[in-house]
Design a protein around this motif. Structure first.
Motif, PDB file in Angstrom:
ATOM      1  N   UNK A 323       1.065  -1.542   0.206  1.00 60.97           N
ATOM      2  CA  UNK A 323       0.012   0.098   0.020  1.00 60.97           C
ATOM      3  C   UNK A 323       0.938   1.088  -0.429  1.00 60.97           C
ATOM      4  N   UNK A 324       1.874   1.050   0.169  1.00 58.75           N
ATOM      5  CA  UNK A 324       2.781   2.208   0.502  1.00 58.75           C
ATOM      6  C   UNK A 324       2.811   3.261   1.998  1.00 58.75           C
ATOM      7  N   UNK A 325       1.246   2.878   2.694  1.00 59.13           N
ATOM      8  CA  UNK A 325       1.245   3.527   3.640  1.00 59.13           C
ATOM      9  C   UNK A 325       1.749   2.910   4.975  1.00 59.13           C
ATOM     10  N   UNK A 326       2.296   1.825   4.762  1.00 58.92           N
ATOM     11  CA  UNK A 326       2.206   1.119   6.138  1.00 58.92           C
ATOM     12  C   UNK A 326       3.885   1.242   6.764  1.00 58.92           C
ATOM     13  N   UNK A 327       3.894   1.950   7.650  1.00 62.97           N
ATOM     14  CA  UNK A 327       4.801   2.538   8.093  1.00 62.97           C
ATOM     15  C   UNK A 327       6.339   1.414   8.853  1.00 62.97           C
ATOM     16  N   UNK A 328       5.137   1.051   9.798  1.00 62.89           N
ATOM     17  CA  UNK A 328       6.353  -0.336  10.620  1.00 62.89           C
ATOM     18  C   UNK A 328       5.323  -1.547  10.527  1.00 62.89           C
ATOM     19  N   UNK A 329       6.156  -2.968   9.627  1.00 61.71           N
ATOM     20  CA  UNK A 329       5.471  -4.081  11.046  1.00 61.71           C
ATOM     21  C   UNK A 329       5.693  -4.458  11.822  1.00 61.71           C
ATOM     22  N   UNK A 330       5.375  -5.218  12.390  1.00 61.89           N
ATOM     23  CA  UNK A 330       6.467  -5.517  13.787  1.00 61.89           C
ATOM     24  C   UNK A 330       5.851  -7.158  13.936  1.00 61.89           C
ATOM     25  N   UNK A 331       6.380  -8.313  13.953  1.00 60.89           N
ATOM     26  CA  UNK A 331       6.171  -9.225  13.721  1.00 60.89           C
ATOM     27  C   UNK A 331       7.128 -10.311  15.323  1.00 60.89           C
ATOM     28  N   UNK A 332       6.327 -11.478  15.849  1.00 59.21           N
ATOM     29  CA  UNK A 332       6.945 -11.744  16.662  1.00 59.21           C
ATOM     30  C   UNK A 332       7.110 -13.297  16.377  1.00 59.21           C
ATOM     31  N   UNK A 333       6.190 -14.250  16.422  1.00 59.27           N
ATOM     32  CA  UNK A 333       6.655 -15.745  16.215  1.00 59.27           C
ATOM     33  C   UNK A 333       5.368 -15.999  15.359  1.00 59.27           C
ATOM     34  N   UNK A 341      11.304  -8.442   4.614  1.00 63.13           N
ATOM     35  CA  UNK A 341      11.876  -7.513   4.660  1.00 63.13           C
ATOM     36  C   UNK A 341      12.408  -6.665   3.080  1.00 63.13           C
ATOM     37  N   UNK A 342      12.716  -7.707   2.110  1.00 64.40           N
ATOM     38  CA  UNK A 342      13.272  -7.298   0.927  1.00 64.40           C
ATOM     39  C   UNK A 342      11.859  -6.630   0.453  1.00 64.40           C
ATOM     40  N   UNK A 343      10.171  -6.776   0.819  1.00 68.65           N
ATOM     41  CA  UNK A 343       9.281  -6.030   0.404  1.00 68.65           C
ATOM     42  C   UNK A 343       9.424  -4.428   1.111  1.00 68.65           C
ATOM     43  N   UNK A 344       9.334  -5.050   2.374  1.00 69.69           N
ATOM     44  CA  UNK A 344       9.689  -3.072   3.211  1.00 69.69           C
ATOM     45  C   UNK A 344      11.088  -2.160   2.911  1.00 69.69           C
ATOM     46  N   UNK A 345      12.033  -3.001   2.016  1.00 67.42           N
ATOM     47  CA  UNK A 345      13.437  -2.393   1.478  1.00 67.42           C
ATOM     48  C   UNK A 345      12.910  -1.326   0.395  1.00 67.42           C
ATOM     49  N   UNK A 346      11.924  -1.908  -0.571  1.00 71.25           N
ATOM     50  CA  UNK A 346      10.912  -1.852  -1.590  1.00 71.25           C
ATOM     51  C   UNK A 346      10.613   0.513  -0.995  1.00 71.25           C
ATOM     52  N   UNK A 352      10.092  -5.107  11.502  1.00 70.28           N
ATOM     53  CA  UNK A 352      10.809  -5.279  12.947  1.00 70.28           C
ATOM     54  C   UNK A 352      10.251  -7.119  13.735  1.00 70.28           C
ATOM     55  N   UNK A 353      11.580  -6.526  14.218  1.00 70.36           N
ATOM     56  CA  UNK A 353      11.495  -8.796  14.413  1.00 70.36           C
ATOM     57  C   UNK A 353      11.777  -8.382  15.873  1.00 70.36           C
ATOM     58  N   UNK A 354      11.186  -9.072  16.463  1.00 76.66           N
ATOM     59  CA  UNK A 354      11.277  -8.925  17.962  1.00 76.66           C
ATOM     60  C   UNK A 354      11.607 -10.157  19.328  1.00 76.66           C
ATOM     61  N   UNK A 355      10.993 -11.030  18.707  1.00 77.32           N
ATOM     62  CA  UNK A 355      11.686 -12.224  19.529  1.00 77.32           C
ATOM     63  C   UNK A 355      13.208 -12.627  18.993  1.00 77.32           C
ATOM     64  N   UNK A 356      14.009 -13.122  20.326  1.00 76.52           N
ATOM     65  CA  UNK A 356      15.410 -13.483  19.811  1.00 76.52           C
ATOM     66  C   UNK A 356      15.652 -14.526  18.799  1.00 76.52           C
ATOM     67  N   UNK A 357      14.181 -15.528  18.984  1.00 75.11           N
ATOM     68  CA  UNK A 357      14.377 -16.761  18.295  1.00 75.11           C
ATOM     69  C   UNK A 357      13.575 -16.663  17.273  1.00 75.11           C
ATOM     70  N   UNK A 358      13.633 -15.633  16.248  1.00 75.92           N
ATOM     71  CA  UNK A 358      12.490 -15.352  15.734  1.00 75.92           C
ATOM     72  C   UNK A 358      13.094 -14.141  14.491  1.00 75.92           C
ATOM     73  N   UNK A 359      14.087 -14.520  13.805  1.00 77.51           N
ATOM     74  CA  UNK A 359      14.729 -12.921  13.253  1.00 77.51           C
ATOM     75  C   UNK A 359      14.660 -13.653  11.478  1.00 77.51           C
ATOM     76  N   UNK A 365      16.094  -5.995  14.460  1.00 81.13           N
ATOM     77  CA  UNK A 365      15.293  -6.420  15.141  1.00 81.13           C
ATOM     78  C   UNK A 365      15.211  -5.470  16.548  1.00 81.13           C
ATOM     79  N   UNK A 366      14.338  -5.595  17.088  1.00 86.31           N
ATOM     80  CA  UNK A 366      14.400  -5.104  18.733  1.00 86.31           C
ATOM     81  C   UNK A 366      14.048  -5.684  19.560  1.00 86.31           C
TER      82      UNK A 366
END
Ligand code: SF4
Ligand code: FE2
Length: 636
Positions: A323-333, A341-346, A352-359, A365-366
């Motif tokens: 949509x070009x209007x999503x500023x962040x997608x925060x993911x967990x598991x 991430x590849x599409x985000x980079x376009x 943003x990944x958030x779980x240390x075992x799910x990068x 990564x936060x």
């Protein structure tokens, strides 16, 4: 419609055109690139359990009929599908462990960002688990509930079943499962045992392997029950709320943050902090401040508790970025596409990944830990606000497609609605209407999206068939997402599609519950971990009538089953006595021993069985027939 784009969602079709013009590959392109998919794998006949392999068995009988070690097609298929059940159980149960450990810490006063939001439910659970609450502070009860729950991951006594299964299934069913030797005594041990017995040179008796898998599937049920119930204690038990679903909920005038995945631990705090940080977003020029939207099951979690709108379900998660209007997608598991991430980079989107075992490669990564939940949520939201300032308005393209959805029908919410009709005996109106045939039966839709089908289409076709035949419908997970997006979770859908007697019942309950009209056509019961909510309702019904779950006119359907979790869910569905429809072909058809076991064999053992039917029209009719047979057997 471009034939390549296998979806029934108009928003997805619109955004795939954007992807095409920008030269961005989506899930549909990658699906095409995989064709034709491996026939051996599709039949479950490829084994990669040891490094002498891969081995494969020729399904036509000409080539090899055993792997190098001697495993035949039945053993290979059984081991493959059983490992999938273990992986599903592990996924739900890790989620459950995370929640239980957090509740234990809350009980010790160690997590200031969290609190007990449903105290009454905490005490109900304590009673269910036989925990003495006399003279105890609430936090002490929370600690004890969490600690007893964690015993289900620790108990080493094979003669003692897991607490949650015993507490949540009808007694008759628990006794049957115990008699068949498929009751797990410990979630972790069960998953571990499956990995061990399917190691090369161990269990090679296909039925025995498969029954070990059923024990894993029941461990999955145990893990999801505790995850769901303890989440309600911490975050509140859902009750009906009106919201919207589909990509049009993304707002070009706001900082848009999507929460995607399954575990509500972080998304709950993001919702809290977004309210506090709204003015910061306005300060950088977003007139409407912060707009949280949901995707997949984290989306379901925040939708049913806070009315957060759902942007989309699993298969179309990439579309939110397009949509070009999503500023962040925060993911967990779970169920997060590594392509994000590849599409985000376009675009300017922060993935943003958030779980240390799910990068994921290419994502920011936060690291999230409950102890610093508030700081993490603030950092994530600030990251989204910063990204908003980099948004290119010329690339914003949000299809204005969304539907109203009434969501949040936890079993408690359903009981509360029923109690408006009969306060002394809330189940009576439901029982009476099932007995008199106004409601012919109940169907639970569960599961995923898959590229093996046309996205969301089978859900709609089957639901419309069942609705016309007066079947009450419940839904979870991305199935619930499909119904919400396509306008089948609102009152208009009831008016339009429900058979006359079903419509009358839904209207009477909806009116009594103060909804000013009927209940929605399909009741939203939550995320995929919340399938246990439907079981608690069914168990209450079975206990009320003094029968087992298999005696009731209940069916389950997973029209787009895809994940290992879905395999585990469908398998425990069968084990608790439900005829369970799969709309995608399971990877087991290379073995007639296993396919027979999943159908006739399972019927003999559990009175539940798999119905594999990829044509949704036929599937709907088959489910109606099954319900009729169940009614006949009950003499109603
Ligand atoms: Fe082949 Fe047996 Fe090894 Fe599987 S376990 S890869 S069938 S040798
Ligand atoms: Fe899910």
């Amino acid at each position: 419609m471009n034939n390549r784009i296998k979806t029934s969602d108009p928003a997805v079709i619109a955004l795939c055109s954007v992807a095409e013009s920008e030269g961005i590959a989506t899930v549909f392109d990658r699906y095409q690139a995989q064709q034709p998919q491996c026939g051996f794998g599709s039949l479950g006949l490829c084994c990669r359990i040891c490094w002498k392999g891969p081995c494969r068995v020729d399904p036509f009988g000409d080539g090899p009929q055993a792997g190098i070690c001697g495993a035949d097609k039945h053993t290979i298929v059984a081991r493959n599908v059983t490992r999938m059940m273990a992986a599903g159980a592990a996924a739900h149960s890790e989620h459950g462990r995370h929640i239980a450990l957090a509740l234990q810490k809350i009980g010790k006063g160690l997590l200031p960002a969290y609190r007990i939001r449903d105290e009454a439910k905490l005490y109900r659970i304590a009673t269910l688990l036989n925990i003495d609450t006399q003279n105890k502070e609430m936090l002490e009860v929370a600690y004890d509930v969490a600690t007893k729950t964690l015993e289900d991951y620790q108990n080493q006594d094979h003669h003692k079943g897991c607490h949650w299964i015993s507490a949540t299934l009808p007694k008759k069913r628990v006794e049957l499962l115990s008699h068949l030797g498929v009751l797990p005594h410990n979630i972790d041990a069960t998953v571990s045992q499956i990995m061990a017995r399917t190691h090369i040179g161990c269990d090679a008796e296909p039925k025995n392997v498969f029954l070990g898998g059923i024990r894993g599937a029941l461990a999955d049920f145990n893990g999801m029950s505790l995850a769901t119930e303890l989440s309600d204690v911490m975050f509140g038990t859902p009750s009906p709320v009106v919201t919207e679903a589909n990509i049009g909920v993304i707002d070009k005038n706001a900082v848009n943050i999507a929460v995607n995945g399954h575990n509500p631990m972080l998304s709950e705090v993001i919702c809290d902090m977004a309210r506090e940080m709204n003015d910061i977003a306005k300060g950088v020029g977003a007139p409407k401040g912060i707009n949280i939207v949901g995707i997949c099951c984290t989306g379901n979690e925040v939708m049913m508790r806070h009315g957060v709108p759902l942007a989309t379900n699993y298969l179309s998660q990439e579309m939110a970025i397009l949509t070009g209007a999503l500023d962040a997608m925060v993911v967990d598991v779970q169920c997060i596409m590594p392509s994000l991430p590849q599409i985000g980079n376009c675009f300017h989107t922060e993935v943003i990944t958030t779980m240390d075992e799910n990068k994921m490669q290419g994502a920011r990564h936060i690291s999230f830990h409950e102890e610093n939940a508030v700081e993490t949520a603030r950092e994530i939201i600030q990251c989204a606000i910063n990204a908003y300032t980099r948004r290119d308005p010329k690339r914003v393209n949000i299809p204005n497609i969304k539907q109203t959805a009434v969501v949040g029908f936890s079993s408690e919410a359903v009981m509360a609605a029923l109690s408006k009709i009969d306060a002394d005996d809330p189940l009576k109106p439901l029982v009476d209407n099932i007995v008199n045939g106004n409601i012919q039966g109940v169907a639970l839709f569960a599961g995923c999206n898959s590229t093996q089908t046309v996205q969301d289409e089978s859900y709609q076709v089957i639901a419309k068939t069942l609705a016309a035949n007066n079947v009450l419908m419940l839904a979870t997970g991305c199935g619930a997402g499909a119904f919400a997006k396509h306008g089948l979770m609102n009152q208009q859908a009831t008016e339009q599609y429900a058979g006359d007697s079903l419509k009358a019942v839904l209207t009477a309950i909806g009116q009594a519950a103060g909804l000013g009209g009927p209940l929605p056509l399909v009741l939203h019961m939550g995320s995929c971990v919340d399938n246990s909510r439907a079981v608690s309702l069914a168990t209450a019904l079975a206990n009320r009538l003094g029968v087992d779950l298999c005696d009731l006119p209940l069916v389950a359907s997973a029209p787009e089953a895809m994940s290992e979790k879905a395999i585990a869910i469908a398998s425990w569905g069968v084990a608790i006595g439900l005829p369970t429809h799969l709309g995608t072909m399971p990877q087991v058809t290379g073995s007639d021993v296993i396919t027979d076991l999943m159908q006739e064999g399972a019927k003999d053992l559990f009175d539940g069985y798999f119905i594999v039917e990829t044509d949704p029209k036929i599937a709907g009719n088959k489910l109606v027939d099954v319900i009729k047979q169940k009614r006949q057997k009950l003499g109603i």
